[in-house]
Design an enzyme around this catalytic site. Structure first.
Site, mmCIF file in Angstrom:
data_model
loop_
_atom_site.group_PDB
_atom_site.id
_atom_site.type_symbol
_atom_site.label_atom_id
_atom_site.label_comp_id
_atom_site.label_asym_id
_atom_site.label_seq_id
_atom_site.Cartn_x
_atom_site.Cartn_y
_atom_site.Cartn_z
ATOM 1 N N THR A 49 -22.634 11.903 14.561
ATOM 2 C CA THR A 49 -23.275 10.652 14.156
ATOM 3 C C THR A 49 -23.752 9.869 15.376
ATOM 4 O O THR A 49 -24.899 9.409 15.432
ATOM 5 C CB THR A 49 -22.297 9.811 13.307
ATOM 6 O OG1 THR A 49 -21.731 10.652 12.308
ATOM 7 C CG2 THR A 49 -23.001 8.643 12.653
ATOM 8 N N LYS A 78 -7.884 -5.699 24.227
ATOM 9 C CA LYS A 78 -7.272 -6.933 24.775
ATOM 10 C C LYS A 78 -7.101 -7.987 23.688
ATOM 11 O O LYS A 78 -6.673 -9.099 23.962
ATOM 12 C CB LYS A 78 -8.170 -7.512 25.875
ATOM 13 C CG LYS A 78 -8.454 -6.583 27.023
ATOM 14 C CD LYS A 78 -9.390 -7.276 28.021
ATOM 15 C CE LYS A 78 -10.434 -6.325 28.547
ATOM 16 N NZ LYS A 78 -11.530 -7.022 29.246
ATOM 17 N N ARG A 99 -19.106 2.601 13.981
ATOM 18 C CA ARG A 99 -18.045 3.306 13.230
ATOM 19 C C ARG A 99 -16.724 2.624 13.517
ATOM 20 O O ARG A 99 -16.415 2.302 14.670
ATOM 21 C CB ARG A 99 -17.972 4.770 13.636
ATOM 22 C CG ARG A 99 -16.779 5.478 12.993
ATOM 23 C CD ARG A 99 -16.806 6.964 13.210
ATOM 24 N NE ARG A 99 -17.879 7.587 12.439
ATOM 25 C CZ ARG A 99 -18.092 8.897 12.407
ATOM 26 N NH1 ARG A 99 -17.311 9.711 13.087
ATOM 27 N NH2 ARG A 99 -19.071 9.394 11.685
ATOM 28 N N HIS A 128 -19.947 6.151 4.425
ATOM 29 C CA HIS A 128 -20.646 6.724 5.570
ATOM 30 C C HIS A 128 -22.079 6.956 5.070
ATOM 31 O O HIS A 128 -22.495 8.087 4.795
ATOM 32 C CB HIS A 128 -19.970 8.037 5.978
ATOM 33 C CG HIS A 128 -20.444 8.630 7.265
ATOM 34 N ND1 HIS A 128 -21.513 8.136 7.985
ATOM 35 C CD2 HIS A 128 -19.996 9.707 7.964
ATOM 36 C CE1 HIS A 128 -21.678 8.876 9.077
ATOM 37 N NE2 HIS A 128 -20.778 9.833 9.081
HETATM 38 N N1 CP Z 1 -20.194 14.180 9.903
HETATM 39 C C1 CP Z 1 -19.788 13.306 10.848
HETATM 40 O O1 CP Z 1 -19.728 12.090 10.618
HETATM 41 O O2 CP Z 1 -19.507 13.874 12.047
HETATM 42 P P1 CP Z 1 -18.939 13.102 13.303
HETATM 43 O O3 CP Z 1 -17.572 12.576 12.949
HETATM 44 O O4 CP Z 1 -18.901 14.127 14.403
HETATM 45 O O5 CP Z 1 -19.872 11.964 13.635
#
Ligand code: CP
Length: 303
Positions: A49, A78, A99, A128
């Site tokens: 991602t 921190k 993320r 996601h």
């Molecule tokens: N599919 C996916 O989100 O892969 P990563 O965790 O490598 O970003």
């Protein structure tokens, strides 16, 4: 769309527009986002991602600033709040891809951000959305149709944000069927099943993968994510329960495809990779196109 937090934000029309642009961008490098800066803030590990968003931005002529391993390397360690970090990064970038381990973190970021937030995964039972977009684009490109598709989700359906996110997109199409294949402990949550039924998607559940192998158009395999199950005994019990071997792949119907968000940890045997049904590495290329299209759409609208 200002922020992209969840897949429910899309309509069938907006998906078509995005996917048409993704197809147009195949093989393209241009300067359409010259002068724009993407900040990738990753508080959880990632290969695909983060790197695909960064590659997408560079291919469109934009710049990238990045923070990986944010839980340890950022000022969150921190005690800085997520909200303060987002307000700070607003001064450095034009768009943030983030993320985070907590469900709802993308909503919290969006609430204080003047620049677009793109959710790159929030919590094991959050969403996601860009993974779901690339999954759907993969399905439609490979099967060459949008409606009348039977998708079987296999394995870890409880602690996995990607199948949840895709399920909300499936409800936008006609004559769709979904089979959830899992152990009783890892069943898909009822909110998703209720949503699908409300949108006239035929839903069935089974523990028996063999019963659907020859019927489904799409086999969506998942990883038994150790980091999310958080219980070693339970992980060992679930691991290895649903493996796509070459024999399984060979019993799929003609034209059916296997997809996976990746990484895979043994749930698809390596000798499946050269099966005509294996699409999970082509899926990576489609993901790059979808993320290019998304950045172009979000950042061009702001001009
Ligand atoms: N599919 C996916 O989100 O892969 P990563 O965790 O490598 O970003």
């Amino acid at each position: 769309m200002r922020h992209l937090v969840k897949t429910q934000q899309f309509t069938r029309e907006s998906l078509k527009k995005l996917f048409d642009l993704a197809s147009e961008l195949e093989g393209m490098r241009d300067d359409s986002l010259r002068g724009k800066i993407l900040a990738t803030l990753f508080y959880e590990p990632s290969t695909r991602t983060r790197l695909s968003f960064e590659s997408a931005m560079l291919r469109l002529g934009g710049g990238v600033i990045t923070m990986e391993n944010g839980r340890e390397s950022s000022s969150q360690s921190k005690g800085e709040t997520l909200e303060d970090s987002i307000k700070v990064v607003n001064h450095y970038a034009d768009v943030i891809v983030m993320r985070h381990a907590e469900v709802g973190a993308a909503d919290r970021a969006a609430a204080v951000s003047k620049i677009p937030i793109i959710n790159a995964g929030d919590g094991n039972m959050g969403q996601h959305p860009t993974q779901a977009l690339l999954d759907l684009y993969t399905i439609q490109r490979e099967l060459k149709r949008e409606d009348g598709i039977h998708i079987a989700f296999v394995g870890n359906l409880k602690y996995y944000r990607s199948p949840r996110s895709l399920a909300y997109l499936i409800g936008k199409y006609k004559d769709m069927k979904v089979t959830f294949v899992s152990s009783p402990e890892l069943k898909m949550q009822s909110d998703v099943k209720t949503y699908l039924k409300r949108h006239d998607v035929q839903v069935e559940e089974t523990e028996d993968m063999k019963s659907i192998i020859g019927k489904a158009d799409v086999l969506y395999q998942t990883r038994i994510a150790k980091e999310w199950i958080n219980n070693d005994e339970e992980y060992e019990r679930q691991r290895g329960r649903y493996i796509i071997t070459r024999a399984v792949a060979d019993s799929m119907k003609k034209g059916a495809i296997i997809i996976h968000p990746l990484p895979r940890i043994g749930e698809i045997s390596p000798d499946v990779d050269d099966s005509p049904h294996a699409v999970y590495f082509r899926q990576i290329g489609y993901g790059l196109l979808v993320r290019m299209a998304l950045l172009r759409t979000i950042l061009t609208k702001q001009k």
